[in-house]
Structure formats: structure tokens, C-alpha cells
Write a protein that holds these residues in place. Structure first.
Motif, PDB file in Angstrom:
ATOM      1  N   PHE A 136       0.156   4.898   2.790  1.00 56.86           N
ATOM      2  CA  PHE A 136       1.155   5.959   2.864  1.00 56.86           C
ATOM      3  C   PHE A 136       0.594   7.092   3.716  1.00 56.86           C
ATOM      4  O   PHE A 136      -0.570   7.059   4.122  1.00 56.86           O
ATOM      5  CB  PHE A 136       1.552   6.457   1.465  1.00 56.86           C
ATOM      6  N   GLN A 137       1.425   8.064   4.018  1.00 55.95           N
ATOM      7  CA  GLN A 137       0.992   9.249   4.765  1.00 55.95           C
ATOM      8  C   GLN A 137       1.098  10.474   3.859  1.00 55.95           C
ATOM      9  O   GLN A 137       2.068  10.633   3.112  1.00 55.95           O
ATOM     10  CB  GLN A 137       1.834   9.451   6.027  1.00 55.95           C
ATOM     11  N   ASP A 138       0.078  11.339   3.943  1.00 53.97           N
ATOM     12  CA  ASP A 138       0.082  12.558   3.142  1.00 53.97           C
ATOM     13  C   ASP A 138       0.862  13.654   3.858  1.00 53.97           C
ATOM     14  O   ASP A 138       1.387  13.433   4.959  1.00 53.97           O
ATOM     15  CB  ASP A 138      -1.355  12.984   2.806  1.00 53.97           C
ATOM     16  N   PRO A 139       0.983  14.859   3.278  1.00 52.52           N
ATOM     17  CA  PRO A 139       1.751  15.923   3.940  1.00 52.52           C
ATOM     18  C   PRO A 139       1.194  16.345   5.292  1.00 52.52           C
ATOM     19  O   PRO A 139       1.897  17.000   6.069  1.00 52.52           O
ATOM     20  CB  PRO A 139       1.671  17.078   2.934  1.00 52.52           C
ATOM     21  N   PHE A 140      -0.071  15.992   5.576  1.00 55.93           N
ATOM     22  CA  PHE A 140      -0.670  16.357   6.857  1.00 55.93           C
ATOM     23  C   PHE A 140      -0.559  15.230   7.875  1.00 55.93           C
ATOM     24  O   PHE A 140      -1.170  15.285   8.940  1.00 55.93           O
ATOM     25  CB  PHE A 140      -2.138  16.731   6.648  1.00 55.93           C
ATOM     26  N   ALA A 141       0.185  14.147   7.537  1.00 57.39           N
ATOM     27  CA  ALA A 141       0.434  12.990   8.398  1.00 57.39           C
ATOM     28  C   ALA A 141      -0.770  12.059   8.534  1.00 57.39           C
ATOM     29  O   ALA A 141      -0.771  11.166   9.365  1.00 57.39           O
ATOM     30  CB  ALA A 141       0.927  13.416   9.779  1.00 57.39           C
ATOM     31  N   ASN A 142      -1.807  12.240   7.704  1.00 58.91           N
ATOM     32  CA  ASN A 142      -2.933  11.320   7.726  1.00 58.91           C
ATOM     33  C   ASN A 142      -2.535   9.980   7.102  1.00 58.91           C
ATOM     34  O   ASN A 142      -1.687   9.925   6.209  1.00 58.91           O
ATOM     35  CB  ASN A 142      -4.106  11.897   6.923  1.00 58.91           C
ATOM     36  N   HIS A 143      -3.177   8.901   7.568  1.00 60.53           N
ATOM     37  CA  HIS A 143      -2.969   7.578   6.986  1.00 60.53           C
ATOM     38  C   HIS A 143      -3.900   7.419   5.788  1.00 60.53           C
ATOM     39  O   HIS A 143      -5.125   7.453   5.936  1.00 60.53           O
ATOM     40  CB  HIS A 143      -3.261   6.487   8.012  1.00 60.53           C
ATOM     41  N   LEU A 144      -3.339   7.207   4.602  1.00 60.79           N
ATOM     42  CA  LEU A 144      -4.116   7.056   3.377  1.00 60.79           C
ATOM     43  C   LEU A 144      -3.856   5.694   2.759  1.00 60.79           C
ATOM     44  O   LEU A 144      -2.720   5.196   2.790  1.00 60.79           O
ATOM     45  CB  LEU A 144      -3.770   8.140   2.362  1.00 60.79           C
ATOM     46  N   ALA A 145      -4.907   5.110   2.191  1.00 63.14           N
ATOM     47  CA  ALA A 145      -4.758   3.887   1.412  1.00 63.14           C
ATOM     48  C   ALA A 145      -5.056   4.210  -0.044  1.00 63.14           C
ATOM     49  O   ALA A 145      -6.110   4.772  -0.360  1.00 63.14           O
ATOM     50  CB  ALA A 145      -5.708   2.799   1.923  1.00 63.14           C
ATOM     51  N   ARG A 146      -4.149   3.863  -0.926  1.00 68.11           N
ATOM     52  CA  ARG A 146      -4.333   4.064  -2.370  1.00 68.11           C
ATOM     53  C   ARG A 146      -4.710   2.717  -2.980  1.00 68.11           C
ATOM     54  O   ARG A 146      -3.956   1.741  -2.844  1.00 68.11           O
ATOM     55  CB  ARG A 146      -3.045   4.598  -2.985  1.00 68.11           C
ATOM     56  N   VAL A 147      -5.869   2.656  -3.617  1.00 68.24           N
ATOM     57  CA  VAL A 147      -6.378   1.405  -4.175  1.00 68.24           C
ATOM     58  C   VAL A 147      -6.351   1.488  -5.699  1.00 68.24           C
ATOM     59  O   VAL A 147      -6.898   2.431  -6.284  1.00 68.24           O
ATOM     60  CB  VAL A 147      -7.818   1.129  -3.685  1.00 68.24           C
ATOM     61  N   LEU A 148      -5.726   0.501  -6.323  1.00 67.72           N
ATOM     62  CA  LEU A 148      -5.664   0.404  -7.773  1.00 67.72           C
ATOM     63  C   LEU A 148      -6.486  -0.796  -8.224  1.00 67.72           C
ATOM     64  O   LEU A 148      -6.295  -1.920  -7.720  1.00 67.72           O
ATOM     65  CB  LEU A 148      -4.216   0.255  -8.249  1.00 67.72           C
ATOM     66  N   LEU A 149      -7.399  -0.578  -9.166  1.00 69.69           N
ATOM     67  CA  LEU A 149      -8.290  -1.626  -9.664  1.00 69.69           C
ATOM     68  C   LEU A 149      -7.958  -1.881 -11.133  1.00 69.69           C
ATOM     69  O   LEU A 149      -8.262  -1.047 -11.996  1.00 69.69           O
ATOM     70  CB  LEU A 149      -9.745  -1.193  -9.506  1.00 69.69           C
ATOM     71  N   PRO A 150      -7.333  -3.009 -11.453  1.00 68.83           N
ATOM     72  CA  PRO A 150      -6.877  -3.236 -12.824  1.00 68.83           C
ATOM     73  C   PRO A 150      -7.986  -3.561 -13.812  1.00 68.83           C
ATOM     74  O   PRO A 150      -7.812  -3.359 -15.021  1.00 68.83           O
ATOM     75  CB  PRO A 150      -5.915  -4.428 -12.680  1.00 68.83           C
ATOM     76  N   GLN A 151      -9.136  -4.056 -13.346  1.00 64.35           N
ATOM     77  CA  GLN A 151     -10.202  -4.493 -14.234  1.00 64.35           C
ATOM     78  C   GLN A 151     -11.470  -3.661 -14.037  1.00 64.35           C
ATOM     79  O   GLN A 151     -11.722  -3.160 -12.940  1.00 64.35           O
ATOM     80  CB  GLN A 151     -10.528  -5.976 -13.982  1.00 64.35           C
ATOM     81  N   PRO A 152     -12.281  -3.507 -15.088  1.00 64.26           N
ATOM     82  CA  PRO A 152     -13.576  -2.838 -14.918  1.00 64.26           C
ATOM     83  C   PRO A 152     -14.433  -3.582 -13.893  1.00 64.26           C
ATOM     84  O   PRO A 152     -14.320  -4.804 -13.724  1.00 64.26           O
ATOM     85  CB  PRO A 152     -14.197  -2.913 -16.314  1.00 64.26           C
ATOM     86  N   THR A 153     -15.286  -2.845 -13.213  1.00 65.05           N
ATOM     87  CA  THR A 153     -16.120  -3.439 -12.170  1.00 65.05           C
ATOM     88  C   THR A 153     -17.474  -2.756 -12.114  1.00 65.05           C
ATOM     89  O   THR A 153     -17.612  -1.600 -12.512  1.00 65.05           O
ATOM     90  CB  THR A 153     -15.423  -3.329 -10.795  1.00 65.05           C
ATOM     91  N   ARG A 154     -18.465  -3.483 -11.593  1.00 67.31           N
ATOM     92  CA  ARG A 154     -19.788  -2.901 -11.372  1.00 67.31           C
ATOM     93  C   ARG A 154     -19.989  -2.539  -9.901  1.00 67.31           C
ATOM     94  O   ARG A 154     -21.063  -2.056  -9.531  1.00 67.31           O
ATOM     95  CB  ARG A 154     -20.886  -3.876 -11.804  1.00 67.31           C
ATOM     96  N   GLU A 155     -18.966  -2.792  -9.074  1.00 65.98           N
ATOM     97  CA  GLU A 155     -19.112  -2.545  -7.639  1.00 65.98           C
ATOM     98  C   GLU A 155     -17.779  -2.120  -7.041  1.00 65.98           C
ATOM     99  O   GLU A 155     -16.719  -2.617  -7.434  1.00 65.98           O
ATOM    100  CB  GLU A 155     -19.604  -3.809  -6.924  1.00 65.98           C
ATOM    101  N   PHE A 156     -17.853  -1.187  -6.117  1.00 64.91           N
ATOM    102  CA  PHE A 156     -16.688  -0.819  -5.314  1.00 64.91           C
ATOM    103  C   PHE A 156     -17.166  -0.676  -3.878  1.00 64.91           C
ATOM    104  O   PHE A 156     -18.015   0.167  -3.580  1.00 64.91           O
ATOM    105  CB  PHE A 156     -16.067   0.484  -5.814  1.00 64.91           C
ATOM    106  N   THR A 157     -16.667  -1.546  -3.012  1.00 61.45           N
ATOM    107  CA  THR A 157     -17.124  -1.589  -1.629  1.00 61.45           C
ATOM    108  C   THR A 157     -15.929  -1.501  -0.695  1.00 61.45           C
ATOM    109  O   THR A 157     -14.906  -2.160  -0.924  1.00 61.45           O
ATOM    110  CB  THR A 157     -17.911  -2.881  -1.337  1.00 61.45           C
ATOM    111  N   VAL A 158     -16.058  -0.681   0.336  1.00 63.83           N
ATOM    112  CA  VAL A 158     -15.011  -0.529   1.342  1.00 63.83           C
ATOM    113  C   VAL A 158     -15.598  -0.867   2.702  1.00 63.83           C
ATOM    114  O   VAL A 158     -16.583  -0.256   3.132  1.00 63.83           O
ATOM    115  CB  VAL A 158     -14.448   0.907   1.357  1.00 63.83           C
ATOM    116  N   ASP A 159     -15.011  -1.858   3.377  1.00 65.44           N
ATOM    117  CA  ASP A 159     -15.434  -2.261   4.715  1.00 65.44           C
ATOM    118  C   ASP A 159     -14.339  -1.927   5.715  1.00 65.44           C
ATOM    119  O   ASP A 159     -13.174  -2.317   5.530  1.00 65.44           O
ATOM    120  CB  ASP A 159     -15.719  -3.761   4.766  1.00 65.44           C
ATOM    121  N   VAL A 160     -14.712  -1.201   6.753  1.00 68.74           N
ATOM    122  CA  VAL A 160     -13.783  -0.838   7.821  1.00 68.74           C
ATOM    123  C   VAL A 160     -14.279  -1.459   9.122  1.00 68.74           C
ATOM    124  O   VAL A 160     -15.462  -1.327   9.470  1.00 68.74           O
ATOM    125  CB  VAL A 160     -13.682   0.692   7.987  1.00 68.74           C
ATOM    126  N   ASN A 161     -13.384  -2.139   9.829  1.00 75.26           N
ATOM    127  CA  ASN A 161     -13.691  -2.706  11.139  1.00 75.26           C
ATOM    128  C   ASN A 161     -12.624  -2.242  12.121  1.00 75.26           C
ATOM    129  O   ASN A 161     -11.430  -2.483  11.905  1.00 75.26           O
ATOM    130  CB  ASN A 161     -13.715  -4.237  11.081  1.00 75.26           C
TER     131      ASN A 161
END
Length: 289
Positions: free
Chosen positions: A55-80
Motif C-alpha cells: 500500500f502507499q502511505d500519506p507521503f506516497a511511499n511504497h509500504l509492505a505490511r507483513v502479518l505473521l500468524p505463527q510464533p517464530t525465532r527468525e524474521f528475515t527480509v531480502d531485497v533484490n
């Protein structure tokens, strides 16, 4: 002629036990006003079981909202990202006649549209002292901005600071040093106290080694960075980098621009209390030049 590059950026959070994460907001996609041409973009999140919404915020930036339904020991974000950097002259713009000389007044319709970018925080004693040292006599606006940026760069020593958050202006001035985000926020406040519309920018800074070659072993590099943008009537948002004292060029890749730093953080979100280890890696490959 442009330079085609591939950027790989990983942000990894490891927790000492499985925990529940609240919604995570990612601001890791080039902003709409970035001048480079995006040839390819991919965002991958671990764990695999997640839901992602753009989605885009009020400043027109591109945002990704991530929902994680289960507990986790790791959160990793890879951008290419594959980008075509098109060199441009940072001074190739026209300023509206009424704004060529500082100080000037923004027309009311424009001022209303820019209202969030005019609101400064109360100035402490050190910031008041710094502001008192500015020559307020009428001068070329662009020369005034250039000198202001240069002065701040000379006054502050750069330090790599991995802690989250932004220092207050008073802390940055008292220590005479700070990270790129600290000096960027200080410049935003300085500009606003001078009656100029300014915003905070987070992004990537690409540093190309002139001796590097395509698929070579030169010293090309990039990393997360922060700088300031000021709104100049007729020219639009112009980037000022107080870490270098220079105007922003094609090597500054904006990801998010906002009135306040917390609205431009690359990654933000809530989580349960836990021991956390953060690490990141980044790699740049030059594909053509």
C-alpha cells in the motif's frame, strides 16, 4: 549513459525463543520520485508462512505490511533490485522567481499543502546558538542551502550508530557527531526554523568506485543511508546530504520520505519481549556501464 547495477540487501532478526510478531512495516522499495529506472524488484520474507500487502502511505511511499500468524525465532527480509542509474546534474532545475532569493514567502496554497514539513520542534539552547550564527541577509537561495549544508557537515563528525532511533538536535550538537540519520534530522529542524519546508529521507547510498569494472573486483558498495529534502518552489524536493555536505545525486536512492523519522524507518513493527540479534548484509554487482 546509465550504469546498470544489482543490489542485494538482507536484514535478519534472530530471537532467543519463538515469539509472536505484530504487523511489520517494510519501507524498502524505491520511492515514486526516485530518478533511477527500476528494471527488477523482488522482496522475500522469512518465515514462509506470512501474508504481505502493498500500500502507499500519506507521503506516497511504497509500504509492505507483513502479518505473521505463527510464533517464530527468525524474521528475515531480502531485497533484490536491479537499477539503471541515470547520471543527472543536481543543479539542473529552475527556481520560481519569487523564491530565487532567501528569505522568501511560500504562497498560501502551497504552504497549506506542505504544512507538516514546516512544523519544527522547540529549539534548545545549542540549536538556538547554531541558528544565531546564520547570516540572514538576502542571498541566492541555492547558495544559501549549499553553505548551510556545508557548515553542518564541517560541524559534525560522522559515526556509525547501530542503535535504533534518532538523537535529539541538542544531543547531536553537544556531541558534535552523529549518524547520517542524526545529522539529517538536525538539518530538517534547522531548515524548518528558517521557514523552509523540509522532510526526512531514508534510502540507499550507492558508492561506485571509478576504477571498478563490470563483474570486476572493485570497491563498489552501497548501504542504508539518510538525508534531507527541502522543498524549493519551481524545483520541487531537492536532496541535501549533510553527511557529505553535497546535494543528492543519482547515487542517492530514496526509499521513504516523511515529516518525521519514525515514518521513514526501513523496518518497523511490534514484537514480544525477547533477546534479539540483528544482522545485515548487502552486495552490489555492476552489470553494465
Amino acid at each position: 549513459m546509465g550504469i546498470l547495477i544489482a543490489l542485494q540487501h538482507r536484514s535478519q532478526y534472530a530471537y532467543d525463543r519463538p515469539i509472536q510478531l505484530g504487523p511489520q512495516i517494510l519501507r524498502l522499495r524505491p520511492a515514486p520520485h526516485d530518478r533511477s529506472q527500476i528494471r527488477q524488484y523482488a522482496l522475500q520474507v522469512t518465515p514462509a508462512e506470512h501474508h504481505l500487502y502493498w500500500f502507499q502511505d500519506p507521503f506516497a511511499n511504497h509500504l509492505a505490511r507483513v502479518l505473521l500468524p505463527q510464533p517464530t525465532r527468525e524474521f528475515t527480509v531480502d531485497v533484490n533490485i536491479t537499477l539503471d542509474l541515470q547520471p543527472f546534474n543536481p543543479f539542473d532545475f529552475l527556481v520560481a522567481d519569487y523564491a530565487e532569493t532567501y528569505p522568501f514567502a511560500y504562497p498560501q496554497p502551497l504552504r497549506r499543502a506542505l504544512l507538516p514539513y514546516f512544523e519544527p520542534e522547540p529549539a534548545g539552547g545549542l540549536l538556538q546558538q547554531w541558528l544565531a550564527g546564520i547570516d540572514r541577509r538576502p542571498a541566492s537561495l541555492i547558495g544559501f542551502l549549499f553553505d548551510l549544508n556545508q557548515r553542518l557537515q564541517r560541524d559534525l563528525r560522522y559515526e556509525l550508530r547501530l542503535e535504533s532511533g534518532v538523537q535529539s538536535c541538542e544531543e547531536t550538537l553537544s556531541r558534535a557527531c552523529g549518524s547520517c540519520r542524526d545529522s539529517a534530522w538536525l538539518l530538517v529542524q534547522i531548515l524548518r526554523h528558517l521557514g523552509l519546508a523540509a522532510r526526512f529521507v531514508s534510502g540507499y547510498l550507492v558508492q561506485l568506485d571509478p576504477d571498478s569494472r563490470v563483474n570486476g573486483t572493485g570497491n563498489d558498495d552501497f548501504g542504508l543511508h539518510a538525508w534531507t529534502e527541502v522543498y524549493v518552489p519551481g524545483a520541487g524536493w531537492l536532496g541535501l546530504d549533510p553527511t557529505s555536505g553535497l546535494f543528492a545525486t543519482e547515487q542517492h536512492i530514496p526509499l521513504a520520505c516523511a515529516a518525521d523519522p519514525e515514518c521513514a524507518a526501513p523496518i518497523s513493527g511490534s514484537l514480544e519481549a525477547a533477546g534479539t540479534h540483528f544482522s545485515f548484509t548487502h552486495q552490489l554487482q555492476r552489470l553494465s556501464s
